[in-house]
Design an enzyme around this catalytic site. Structure first.
Site, mmCIF file in Angstrom:
data_model
loop_
_atom_site.group_PDB
_atom_site.id
_atom_site.type_symbol
_atom_site.label_atom_id
_atom_site.label_comp_id
_atom_site.label_asym_id
_atom_site.label_seq_id
_atom_site.Cartn_x
_atom_site.Cartn_y
_atom_site.Cartn_z
ATOM 1 N N GLU A 1 -7.701 17.696 47.818
ATOM 2 C CA GLU A 1 -7.762 18.859 48.716
ATOM 3 C C GLU A 1 -9.206 19.153 49.074
ATOM 4 O O GLU A 1 -10.080 19.192 48.195
ATOM 5 C CB GLU A 1 -7.198 20.132 48.056
ATOM 6 N N GLU B 1 -3.839 22.110 39.982
ATOM 7 C CA GLU B 1 -4.805 23.130 39.556
ATOM 8 C C GLU B 1 -4.322 24.051 38.439
ATOM 9 O O GLU B 1 -4.082 25.250 38.651
ATOM 10 C CB GLU B 1 -5.203 23.987 40.767
HETATM 11 C C1 FCB Z 1 -5.878 25.466 46.438
HETATM 12 C C2 FCB Z 1 -4.384 25.323 46.331
HETATM 13 C C3 FCB Z 1 -3.686 25.162 47.655
HETATM 14 C C4 FCB Z 1 -4.303 26.018 48.736
HETATM 15 C C5 FCB Z 1 -5.792 25.869 48.775
HETATM 16 C C6 FCB Z 1 -6.477 26.677 49.846
HETATM 17 O O1 FCB Z 1 -6.358 26.156 45.349
HETATM 18 O O2 FCB Z 1 -4.049 24.212 45.545
HETATM 19 O O3 FCB Z 1 -2.331 25.418 47.459
HETATM 20 O O4 FCB Z 1 -3.895 27.315 48.601
HETATM 21 O O5 FCB Z 1 -6.338 26.196 47.525
#
Ligand code: FCB
Length: 479
Positions: A386, A198
């Site tokens: 994620e 990110e």
């Molecule tokens: C993302 C991050 C991860 C975690 C989630 C909730 O932005 O990559 O490390 O904190 O959010």
């Protein structure tokens, strides 16, 4: 682009903002989604990051990271929490991996700590750090768990920050050296790599807003940091590909479906700007499309940092793109907000459900974002690296009944499947996160794990969502 859609093309999703109701389909989901429906070659896993779980912040030769320093300053992280001990994964990884195996989780995404491997960021390597990840990777493989490795998940060596960090173009060379070291030591066993986690978040929150490490504010550091991260994204990919021709190389993006608050020209334009900033800024140059400056005029100052030949250097042909999605953003024009001239309308104001992070629960968002990225010609494959939710879990009599998380995951998965069935090239899904962990500026309060952590005792308790995921992965869920 979706955001250009005027009222004639408006979908049910877009009209809800005027009515304050839940969008149709957001609440009910059809019969439970089954693993088999995604196909046998779909990668299932869980995600973590070094600073959020490892602890062991200063042992066995590890150098300080920007997060060690940032969280050590008063008032930067809620309740002044820090990652010094976190989940003690550094020591407990054998048991944690066995727990993962007991949940039938086949793929584990984790990151390498740059300052654990190169305490000064470059130059001298730390053999104890190299050995640690060797043990971790070997243990994964012994248990039949496939490691998916992120090179950079936000814990920049503090020694490099002292030299300007991401705002210093020298980071390209430092990063190449780090990537090569990782490839050299682990590339014989690690076949799945992600270059950055990110970049929009670590540059935006870290160098513009100052709410993440290193806590810098304003354009001065942010704009060069964006360009240097874009360069490193591609250079890191090239280093890995040169050294590991057989490996699958990806990178990850935070992405949120963006919609205008009201179907009005001003809000629609504001949504286009926010979409360009949040969802397009880092992917488009890597695809050879350049930065989306047409829709993001205030970012034109980046041109000053683009040297001859950089247009080619920022390109890289990734094997997959990691989609990290949690919510959607609803955007309103704001004359008073500098540069982007837009504000996010929080879920509370819209009367829609939200998680402990105050992020809207909006399963269709992942469907839209998968479609959006799928439209880019150069993208070969998408993996949801994620997705997950923080809720106020309660440990009662050794159990955590987090039905809200089970519901969240099922509904998002349903939307992933919907996109896949419509031809979107999505080939994997990783839950954030395996265990509760250090949630950056929010500290330990938000709990994202499938496994509950009692931070006093470091005891692990599998939540209902962990049991659900195991049943889902084993093809026998009862929900
Ligand atoms: C993302 C991050 C991860 C975690 C989630 C909730 O932005 O990559 O490390 O904190 O959010």
């Amino acid at each position: 682009m979706e955001m250009n859609a005027k009222s004639d093309k408006q979908t049910a999703d877009q009209t809800i903002f005027t009515s304050n109701q839940h969008p149709p389909g957001a609440i009910e989901h059809s019969a439970a989604v089954k693993r088999a429906a995604f196909g046998a070659d779909f990668a299932w896993g869980v995600s973590t990051a070094a600073y959020q779980i490892e602890g062991a912040h200063d042992i066995e030769g590890k150098g300080a990271s920007i997060w060690d320093v940032f969280s050590g300053k008063k008032g930067k992280v809620k309740l002044n929490h820090n990652g010094n001990f976190a989940c003690d994964f550094f020591n407990r990884y054998p048991d944690d991996l066995e727990l993962m195996q007991s949940l039938s989780i086949p793929n584990f995404r984790f990151s390498l700590s740059w300052p654990r491997l190169l305490p000064d960021g470059h130059g001298r390597a730390n053999q104890a750090g190299i050995d640690y990840y060797n043990r971790l990777i070997d243990h994964c493989l012994e248990l039949g768990i496939t490691p998916w490795v992120t090179l950079y998940h936000w814990d920049l060596p503090y020694e490099l920050e002292k030299k300007g960090g991401w705002a210093n173009r020298d980071i390209v060379g430092w990063f190449q050296e780090y990537a090569a070291l990782c490839a050299k030591h682990y590339g014989d066993r690690v076949k799945h790599w992600m270059v950055l986690n990110e970049p929009m978040v670590f540059t935006g929150a870290g160098y513009f807003l100052g709410v993440h490490a290193p806590g810098r504010i304003g354009f001065k550091g942010f704009v060069p940091a964006v360009h240097h991260a874009t360069l490193c994204q591609a250079e890191g990919g090239r280093v890995l590909r040169d050294l590991l021709p057989g490996a699958e190389i990806g990178t990850t993006f935070s992405c949120s479906h963006v919609e205008p608050y009201r179907p009005q020209e001003k809000d629609i334009k504001a949504a286009i700007r926010v979409d360009a900033l949040l969802n397009r800024l880092f992917i488009e140059p890597s695809l050879g499309l350049g930065y989306p400056l047409q829709d993001l005029k205030f970012m034109r100052r980046i041109e000053k940092y683009i040297l001859a030949g950089d247009e080619d250097k920022v390109k890289f042909d990734f094997d997959f793109i990691g989609i990290q999605n949690y919510t959607r953003e609803v955007v309103k024009h704001s004359f008073w907000t500098p540069f982007v001239q837009a504000n996010l309308v929080p879920p509370k104001k819209r009367g829609v459900p939200q998680t402990q992070m105050n992020w809207e629960v909006y399963p269709q968002g992942i469907y839209h974002i998968l479609h959006k990225y799928n439209q880019y010609k150069g993208i070969k494959k998408l993996i949801v690296t994620e997705n997950g939710a923080a809720f106020a879990d309660q440990l009662l009599d050794g159990e955590v009944h987090d039905t809200n998380r089970v519901d969240f995951l099922q509904r998002y998965l349903h939307q992933v499947l919907r996109a896949k069935q419509e031809g979107v090239k999505v080939q994997g899904y990783f839950v954030w996160s395996f265990v509760d962990n250090f949630e950056w500026a929010e500290g330990y309060h938000p709990r994202f794990g499938l496994v509950y952590i009692d931070y006093e005792t470091q005891q692990r308790t599998i939540k209902d969502s962990g049991h659900w995921y195991r049943d889902f992965l084993e093809g026998k869920q009862k929900f």
